[in-house]
Motif scaffolding. Structure first.
Motif, PDB file in Angstrom:
ATOM      1  N   PRO A  24      55.015   4.274  38.999  1.00 41.11           N
ATOM      2  CA  PRO A  24      54.008   3.939  40.017  1.00 41.11           C
ATOM      3  C   PRO A  24      54.595   3.355  41.303  1.00 41.11           C
ATOM      4  CG  PRO A  24      53.312   3.131  37.889  1.00 41.11           C
ATOM      5  CD  PRO A  24      54.717   3.621  37.728  1.00 41.11           C
ATOM      6  N   SER A  25      55.691   2.627  41.198  1.00 44.71           N
ATOM      7  CA  SER A  25      56.263   2.054  42.418  1.00 44.71           C
ATOM      8  C   SER A  25      56.932   3.121  43.275  1.00 44.71           C
ATOM      9  CB  SER A  25      57.254   0.940  42.088  1.00 44.71           C
ATOM     10  OG  SER A  25      58.354   1.455  41.385  1.00 44.71           O
ATOM     11  N   ALA A  26      57.248   4.262  42.711  1.00 45.13           N
ATOM     12  CA  ALA A  26      57.828   5.348  43.504  1.00 45.13           C
ATOM     13  C   ALA A  26      56.810   5.914  44.494  1.00 45.13           C
ATOM     14  CB  ALA A  26      58.326   6.460  42.591  1.00 45.13           C
ATOM     15  N   TRP A  27      55.523   5.788  44.178  1.00 49.01           N
ATOM     16  CA  TRP A  27      54.499   6.304  45.076  1.00 49.01           C
ATOM     17  C   TRP A  27      54.222   5.349  46.240  1.00 49.01           C
ATOM     18  CZ3 TRP A  27      53.258  11.174  44.666  1.00 49.01           C
ATOM     19  CH2 TRP A  27      53.406  11.808  43.446  1.00 49.01           C
ATOM     20  N   SER A  28      54.524   4.068  46.083  1.00 47.43           N
ATOM     21  CA  SER A  28      54.171   3.100  47.121  1.00 47.43           C
ATOM     22  C   SER A  28      55.147   3.112  48.283  1.00 47.43           C
ATOM     23  CB  SER A  28      54.066   1.696  46.529  1.00 47.43           C
ATOM     24  OG  SER A  28      55.331   1.301  46.020  1.00 47.43           O
ATOM     25  N   ALA A  29      56.401   2.911  48.044  1.00 47.51           N
ATOM     26  CA  ALA A  29      57.386   2.873  49.116  1.00 47.51           C
ATOM     27  C   ALA A  29      58.779   3.010  48.521  1.00 47.51           C
ATOM     28  CB  ALA A  29      57.273   1.579  49.903  1.00 47.51           C
ATOM     29  N   LEU A  30      59.728   3.294  49.382  1.00 51.64           N
ATOM     30  CA  LEU A  30      61.093   3.505  48.921  1.00 51.64           C
ATOM     31  C   LEU A  30      61.834   2.184  48.678  1.00 51.64           C
ATOM     32  CD1 LEU A  30      62.965   5.785  48.269  1.00 51.64           C
ATOM     33  CD2 LEU A  30      63.765   5.771  50.623  1.00 51.64           C
ATOM     34  N   MET A  31      61.603   1.182  49.512  1.00 48.23           N
ATOM     35  CA  MET A  31      62.331  -0.082  49.384  1.00 48.23           C
ATOM     36  C   MET A  31      61.989  -0.838  48.083  1.00 48.23           C
ATOM     37  SD  MET A  31      64.429  -0.051  51.729  1.00 48.23           S
ATOM     38  CE  MET A  31      65.065  -1.610  52.263  1.00 48.23           C
ATOM     39  N   PRO A  32      60.706  -0.954  47.706  1.00 47.14           N
ATOM     40  CA  PRO A  32      60.437  -1.613  46.418  1.00 47.14           C
ATOM     41  C   PRO A  32      61.042  -0.855  45.237  1.00 47.14           C
ATOM     42  CG  PRO A  32      58.435  -1.505  47.701  1.00 47.14           C
ATOM     43  CD  PRO A  32      59.468  -0.690  48.420  1.00 47.14           C
ATOM     44  N   LEU A  33      61.055   0.448  45.325  1.00 47.61           N
ATOM     45  CA  LEU A  33      61.641   1.249  44.260  1.00 47.61           C
ATOM     46  C   LEU A  33      63.139   0.991  44.156  1.00 47.61           C
ATOM     47  CD1 LEU A  33      61.382   3.439  42.112  1.00 47.61           C
ATOM     48  CD2 LEU A  33      61.769   5.118  43.912  1.00 47.61           C
ATOM     49  N   ALA A  34      63.809   0.933  45.302  1.00 43.45           N
ATOM     50  CA  ALA A  34      65.249   0.671  45.297  1.00 43.45           C
ATOM     51  C   ALA A  34      65.543  -0.737  44.765  1.00 43.45           C
ATOM     52  CB  ALA A  34      65.812   0.830  46.701  1.00 43.45           C
ATOM     53  N   TYR A  36      63.699  -2.568  42.719  1.00 44.86           N
ATOM     54  CA  TYR A  36      63.433  -2.626  41.286  1.00 44.86           C
ATOM     55  C   TYR A  36      64.527  -1.896  40.511  1.00 44.86           C
ATOM     56  CZ  TYR A  36      61.202  -2.437  36.793  1.00 44.86           C
ATOM     57  OH  TYR A  36      60.943  -2.572  35.460  1.00 44.86           O
ATOM     58  N   GLY A  37      65.000  -0.788  41.054  1.00 42.15           N
ATOM     59  CA  GLY A  37      66.072  -0.047  40.393  1.00 42.15           C
ATOM     60  C   GLY A  37      67.350  -0.867  40.284  1.00 42.15           C
ATOM     61  N   ILE A  38      67.702  -1.567  41.357  1.00 42.30           N
ATOM     62  CA  ILE A  38      68.897  -2.411  41.336  1.00 42.30           C
ATOM     63  C   ILE A  38      68.721  -3.549  40.334  1.00 42.30           C
ATOM     64  CG2 ILE A  38      70.235  -4.049  42.706  1.00 42.30           C
ATOM     65  CD1 ILE A  38      69.717  -2.176  45.113  1.00 42.30           C
ATOM     66  N   ALA A  39      67.550  -4.182  40.353  1.00 39.78           N
ATOM     67  CA  ALA A  39      67.309  -5.308  39.433  1.00 39.78           C
ATOM     68  C   ALA A  39      67.347  -4.857  37.976  1.00 39.78           C
ATOM     69  CB  ALA A  39      65.974  -5.954  39.753  1.00 39.78           C
ATOM     70  N   SER A  40      66.785  -3.704  37.677  1.00 44.77           N
ATOM     71  CA  SER A  40      66.785  -3.243  36.286  1.00 44.77           C
ATOM     72  C   SER A  40      68.195  -2.872  35.827  1.00 44.77           C
ATOM     73  CB  SER A  40      65.832  -2.069  36.105  1.00 44.77           C
ATOM     74  OG  SER A  40      66.298  -0.938  36.797  1.00 44.77           O
ATOM     75  N   ARG A  41      69.006  -2.337  36.723  1.00 45.87           N
ATOM     76  CA  ARG A  41      70.395  -2.018  36.347  1.00 45.87           C
ATOM     77  C   ARG A  41      71.200  -3.285  36.123  1.00 45.87           C
ATOM     78  NH1 ARG A  41      68.767   2.242  34.651  1.00 45.87           N
ATOM     79  NH2 ARG A  41      68.598   4.040  35.983  1.00 45.87           N
TER      80      ARG A  41
END
Length: 83
Positions: A24-34, A36-41
């Motif tokens: 769902p965050s991929a649909w909102s914006a690119l920066m939150p997705l990036a 969240y991706g960094i934090a999860s890694r």
């Protein structure tokens, strides 16, 4: 198998939550997705160090308690706590 199944369920749940939140965050914006991706890694990398520290502390406390050295066990716990 009971302990292994619970452990596998915990890992499955963590990875499933990454997928469910990333979608769902991929649909909102690119920066939150990036972000969240960094934090999860980072979470997946750092969890290995936390498990290693926990395993070492539990082993040292168990050995000291089994030998009757409760003062040494308390020192291990206090030394290993987060500062």
């Amino acid at each position: 198998m009971g302990v292994g199944a619970l452990s596998a369920l915990n890992t499955l749940q963590a990875n499933l939550m990454v997928i469910l939140v990333t979608g769902p965050s991929a649909w909102s914006a690119l920066m939150p997705l990036a972000g969240y991706g960094i934090a999860s890694r980072l979470d997946h990398v750092l969890i290995q160090f936390i498990f290693a520290l926990g395993t070492a502390v539990v082993t040292m406390v168990g050995v000291n308690v089994g030998a009757g050295n409760t003062d040494s066990a308390k020192r291990v716990v206090w030394f290993s706590r987060a500062r």
